[in-house]
Design a protein around this motif. Structure first.
Motif, PDB file in Angstrom:
ATOM      1  N   ALA A 157       0.957  -1.304   0.105  1.00 57.46           N
ATOM      2  CA  ALA A 157      -0.183   0.034  -0.088  1.00 57.46           C
ATOM      3  C   ALA A 157       0.944   1.143   0.082  1.00 57.46           C
ATOM      4  O   ALA A 157       0.426   2.298  -0.481  1.00 57.46           O
ATOM      5  N   ARG A 158       2.018   1.043   0.794  1.00 60.80           N
ATOM      6  CA  ARG A 158       2.874   2.184   0.867  1.00 60.80           C
ATOM      7  C   ARG A 158       3.627   2.805  -0.558  1.00 60.80           C
ATOM      8  O   ARG A 158       3.611   3.765  -0.796  1.00 60.80           O
ATOM      9  N   THR A 159       4.270   1.866  -0.977  1.00 54.90           N
ATOM     10  CA  THR A 159       5.428   1.967  -2.265  1.00 54.90           C
ATOM     11  C   THR A 159       5.464   0.956  -3.402  1.00 54.90           C
ATOM     12  O   THR A 159       5.557  -0.371  -2.864  1.00 54.90           O
ATOM     13  N   ALA A 169       1.010   8.154 -12.103  1.00 48.60           N
ATOM     14  CA  ALA A 169       0.468   6.725 -12.702  1.00 48.60           C
ATOM     15  C   ALA A 169       1.440   5.503 -11.808  1.00 48.60           C
ATOM     16  O   ALA A 169       2.525   5.750 -11.590  1.00 48.60           O
ATOM     17  N   GLY A 170       0.934   4.695 -11.540  1.00 50.32           N
ATOM     18  CA  GLY A 170       1.522   3.516 -11.116  1.00 50.32           C
ATOM     19  C   GLY A 170       2.023   3.846  -9.524  1.00 50.32           C
ATOM     20  O   GLY A 170       3.291   3.013  -9.137  1.00 50.32           O
ATOM     21  N   THR A 171       1.644   4.651  -8.859  1.00 49.80           N
ATOM     22  CA  THR A 171       2.181   5.108  -7.599  1.00 49.80           C
ATOM     23  C   THR A 171       1.044   4.834  -6.452  1.00 49.80           C
ATOM     24  O   THR A 171      -0.043   5.149  -6.567  1.00 49.80           O
ATOM     25  N   ALA A 172       1.734   4.308  -5.123  1.00 47.85           N
ATOM     26  CA  ALA A 172       1.113   4.027  -4.148  1.00 47.85           C
ATOM     27  C   ALA A 172       0.807   5.175  -3.180  1.00 47.85           C
ATOM     28  O   ALA A 172       1.093   6.423  -3.651  1.00 47.85           O
ATOM     29  N   VAL A 178       0.427  16.132  -4.535  1.00 47.13           N
ATOM     30  CA  VAL A 178       1.256  14.868  -5.184  1.00 47.13           C
ATOM     31  C   VAL A 178       0.529  13.784  -4.951  1.00 47.13           C
ATOM     32  O   VAL A 178       0.768  13.458  -3.570  1.00 47.13           O
ATOM     33  N   HIS A 179      -0.178  13.136  -5.402  1.00 43.03           N
ATOM     34  CA  HIS A 179      -0.889  11.968  -5.048  1.00 43.03           C
ATOM     35  C   HIS A 179      -0.715  10.598  -5.903  1.00 43.03           C
ATOM     36  O   HIS A 179      -0.633  10.800  -7.270  1.00 43.03           O
ATOM     37  N   GLY A 180      -0.616   9.537  -5.532  1.00 36.05           N
ATOM     38  CA  GLY A 180      -0.548   8.343  -6.100  1.00 36.05           C
ATOM     39  C   GLY A 180      -1.919   7.925  -6.904  1.00 36.05           C
ATOM     40  O   GLY A 180      -2.796   8.041  -5.927  1.00 36.05           O
ATOM     41  N   ALA A 181      -2.022   7.598  -8.255  1.00 34.61           N
ATOM     42  CA  ALA A 181      -3.049   7.098  -8.820  1.00 34.61           C
ATOM     43  C   ALA A 181      -3.432   5.841  -8.219  1.00 34.61           C
ATOM     44  O   ALA A 181      -4.758   5.859  -8.247  1.00 34.61           O
ATOM     45  N   ASP A 182      -2.886   4.976  -7.673  1.00 40.26           N
ATOM     46  CA  ASP A 182      -3.097   3.962  -7.271  1.00 40.26           C
ATOM     47  C   ASP A 182      -3.251   3.964  -5.663  1.00 40.26           C
ATOM     48  O   ASP A 182      -3.142   2.783  -5.050  1.00 40.26           O
ATOM     49  N   ASP A 183      -3.294   4.981  -4.945  1.00 43.20           N
ATOM     50  CA  ASP A 183      -3.491   4.993  -3.513  1.00 43.20           C
ATOM     51  C   ASP A 183      -4.609   4.536  -3.140  1.00 43.20           C
ATOM     52  O   ASP A 183      -5.803   4.750  -3.261  1.00 43.20           O
ATOM     53  N   VAL A 184      -4.536   3.336  -2.288  1.00 42.98           N
ATOM     54  CA  VAL A 184      -5.745   2.712  -1.447  1.00 42.98           C
ATOM     55  C   VAL A 184      -6.000   3.241  -0.264  1.00 42.98           C
ATOM     56  O   VAL A 184      -6.904   2.699   0.553  1.00 42.98           O
ATOM     57  N   VAL A 185      -4.955   4.196   0.531  1.00 40.12           N
ATOM     58  CA  VAL A 185      -5.151   4.529   1.796  1.00 40.12           C
ATOM     59  C   VAL A 185      -6.082   5.975   1.698  1.00 40.12           C
ATOM     60  O   VAL A 185      -7.013   5.957   2.588  1.00 40.12           O
ATOM     61  N   SER A 186      -5.752   6.679   0.885  1.00 40.33           N
ATOM     62  CA  SER A 186      -6.519   7.885   0.437  1.00 40.33           C
ATOM     63  C   SER A 186      -6.622   8.113  -1.078  1.00 40.33           C
ATOM     64  O   SER A 186      -5.739   8.212  -1.877  1.00 40.33           O
ATOM     65  N   THR A 187      -7.887   7.821  -1.413  1.00 41.54           N
ATOM     66  CA  THR A 187      -7.864   7.613  -3.045  1.00 41.54           C
ATOM     67  C   THR A 187      -7.866   8.979  -3.565  1.00 41.54           C
ATOM     68  O   THR A 187      -8.001   9.967  -3.049  1.00 41.54           O
ATOM     69  N   VAL A 188      -7.477   8.849  -4.953  1.00 46.75           N
ATOM     70  CA  VAL A 188      -7.377  10.361  -5.672  1.00 46.75           C
ATOM     71  C   VAL A 188      -8.645  11.067  -5.835  1.00 46.75           C
ATOM     72  O   VAL A 188      -8.888  12.147  -5.651  1.00 46.75           O
ATOM     73  N   ASP A 189      -9.682  10.297  -5.631  1.00 47.24           N
ATOM     74  CA  ASP A 189     -11.207  10.693  -5.807  1.00 47.24           C
ATOM     75  C   ASP A 189     -11.305  11.713  -4.540  1.00 47.24           C
ATOM     76  O   ASP A 189     -11.802  12.764  -4.379  1.00 47.24           O
ATOM     77  N   THR A 233       9.919  11.832 -10.630  1.00 46.53           N
ATOM     78  CA  THR A 233       9.136  12.662 -11.387  1.00 46.53           C
ATOM     79  C   THR A 233       8.393  13.493 -10.127  1.00 46.53           C
ATOM     80  O   THR A 233       8.106  14.709 -10.302  1.00 46.53           O
ATOM     81  N   ALA A 234       8.099  12.836  -8.972  1.00 48.99           N
ATOM     82  CA  ALA A 234       7.625  13.617  -7.976  1.00 48.99           C
ATOM     83  C   ALA A 234       8.514  14.796  -7.462  1.00 48.99           C
ATOM     84  O   ALA A 234       8.207  15.723  -6.957  1.00 48.99           O
ATOM     85  N   ALA A 235       9.883  14.155  -7.146  1.00 54.37           N
ATOM     86  CA  ALA A 235      10.665  15.439  -6.905  1.00 54.37           C
ATOM     87  C   ALA A 235      10.692  16.384  -7.825  1.00 54.37           C
ATOM     88  O   ALA A 235      10.974  17.976  -7.578  1.00 54.37           O
ATOM     89  N   ALA A 236      10.866  16.313  -9.442  1.00 54.62           N
ATOM     90  CA  ALA A 236      10.860  17.181 -10.211  1.00 54.62           C
ATOM     91  C   ALA A 236       9.605  18.213 -10.216  1.00 54.62           C
ATOM     92  O   ALA A 236       9.684  19.310 -10.279  1.00 54.62           O
ATOM     93  N   LEU A 237       8.335  17.604  -9.604  1.00 55.24           N
ATOM     94  CA  LEU A 237       7.340  18.471  -9.775  1.00 55.24           C
ATOM     95  C   LEU A 237       7.563  19.417  -8.437  1.00 55.24           C
ATOM     96  O   LEU A 237       7.081  20.592  -8.596  1.00 55.24           O
ATOM     97  N   VAL A 238       8.012  19.053  -7.546  1.00 55.55           N
ATOM     98  CA  VAL A 238       8.434  19.790  -6.333  1.00 55.55           C
ATOM     99  C   VAL A 238       9.152  20.818  -6.623  1.00 55.55           C
ATOM    100  O   VAL A 238       8.853  22.064  -6.449  1.00 55.55           O
ATOM    101  N   VAL A 239      10.230  20.598  -7.366  1.00 54.80           N
ATOM    102  CA  VAL A 239      11.248  21.719  -7.627  1.00 54.80           C
ATOM    103  C   VAL A 239      10.553  22.574  -8.584  1.00 54.80           C
ATOM    104  O   VAL A 239      10.830  23.818  -8.424  1.00 54.80           O
ATOM    105  N   ARG A 240       9.981  21.964  -9.543  1.00 56.62           N
ATOM    106  CA  ARG A 240       9.235  23.220 -10.380  1.00 56.62           C
ATOM    107  C   ARG A 240       8.053  24.169  -9.467  1.00 56.62           C
ATOM    108  O   ARG A 240       8.264  25.060  -9.872  1.00 56.62           O
ATOM    109  N   PHE A 241       7.480  23.523  -8.882  1.00 50.49           N
ATOM    110  CA  PHE A 241       6.519  24.556  -7.961  1.00 50.49           C
ATOM    111  C   PHE A 241       7.641  25.494  -7.098  1.00 50.49           C
ATOM    112  O   PHE A 241       6.978  26.487  -6.873  1.00 50.49           O
ATOM    113  N   LEU A 242       8.513  24.803  -6.547  1.00 50.07           N
ATOM    114  CA  LEU A 242       9.425  25.753  -5.723  1.00 50.07           C
ATOM    115  C   LEU A 242       9.816  26.787  -6.692  1.00 50.07           C
ATOM    116  O   LEU A 242      10.217  28.124  -6.258  1.00 50.07           O
TER     117      LEU A 242
END
Length: 238
Positions: free
Chosen positions: A122-124, A197-200, A168-179, A211-220
């Motif tokens: 579920a985590r990773t 995609a393909g992320t828990a 930033v959210h995992g598309a396959d997160d079952v703990v907290s869904t994207v919806d 990709t997650a880190a790149a999104l964070v840097v772009r935001f910063l």
């Protein structure tokens, strides 16, 4: 306890990022992210899971985000760390110019705690990160299935978070869904939510961590240009 990752000595710091881990995690879990952001000249400070001692965590964030800390000041939280970061800004407890919220627990966790292998699933999706969690003596197995501290979800009112927010959210997160996350982020005055995609659940520590880190840097980098997040690139041909 605070773990520090500093900008290279030949580069001026481009901002200060305070990282708040999620349920069961400790600062060591974010070494990979801390090193990457520091390489891009951001000063990174990682705390322990704030659910262990919320008052101490609040005091630590205040101490780290003083006027002497290079700006912009950003809180980056994962799981309940994201919820805690959001409530600190919603209640104007600490000064921050922006938020990065990964794996925000916007829904309800499963009623029954799965076993360790199911928790890792579920985590990773990252084998390296799975090994790190398995070998980390400070990591608390099973904590992911405990409810967030009482009142945190109510206090983290999206409409009161008046700074730019990257989700930033995992598309396959079952703990907290994207919806669930989408519904929360839609109520922010200034927020955007990106699913990977393909992320828990541990959205910063999956096989998509680059990709997650790149999104964070772009935001910063956009936040450095202004609170309205000016675009930093334009597609000329597609």
């Amino acid at each position: 306890m605070t773990t520090s990752y500093d900008n290279p000595p030949h580069l001026a710091p481009r901002g200060t990022v305070v990282v708040l881990p999620g349920r069961g995690e400790d600062a060591a879990v974010y070494e990979r992210l801390g090193l990457r952001l520091a390489f891009d000249a951001y000063r990174v400070r990682v705390l322990d899971d704030p659910t262990r001692d919320p008052e101490a965590a609040t005091a630590a964030v205040r101490d780290l985000l003083t006027e002497d800390a290079p700006g912009p000041h950003v809180l980056l939280g994962s799981d309940t760390g994201a919820l805690f970061a959001a409530l600190l800004v919603a209640e104007r407890t600490v000064p921050a110019a922006g938020l990065v919220l990964a794996g925000l627990p916007a829904g309800s966790a499963p009623a029954d705690a799965p076993d360790w292998e199911a928790e890792l699933e579920a985590r990773t999706t990252c084998p390296t990160h799975r090994n790190r969690l398995a070998e980390d003596p400070e990591f608390r197995r099973g904590a992911l299935w405990t409810a967030p501290p009482e009142g945190w979800a109510d206090r983290a009112t999206p409409s009161l978070v008046d700074v730019p927010v990257l989700g930033v959210h995992g598309a396959d997160d079952v703990v907290s869904t994207v919806d669930d996350a989408r519904n929360w982020f839609a109520r922010l005055p200034h927020g955007e939510l990106v699913s990977l995609a393909g992320t828990a659940h541990d959205a910063l520590n999956n096989q998509t961590h680059r990709t997650a880190a790149a999104l964070v840097v772009r935001f910063l980098e956009r936040l450095r240009l202004g609170a309205d997040l000016p675009a930093v690139e334009r597609v000329e041909v597609s």
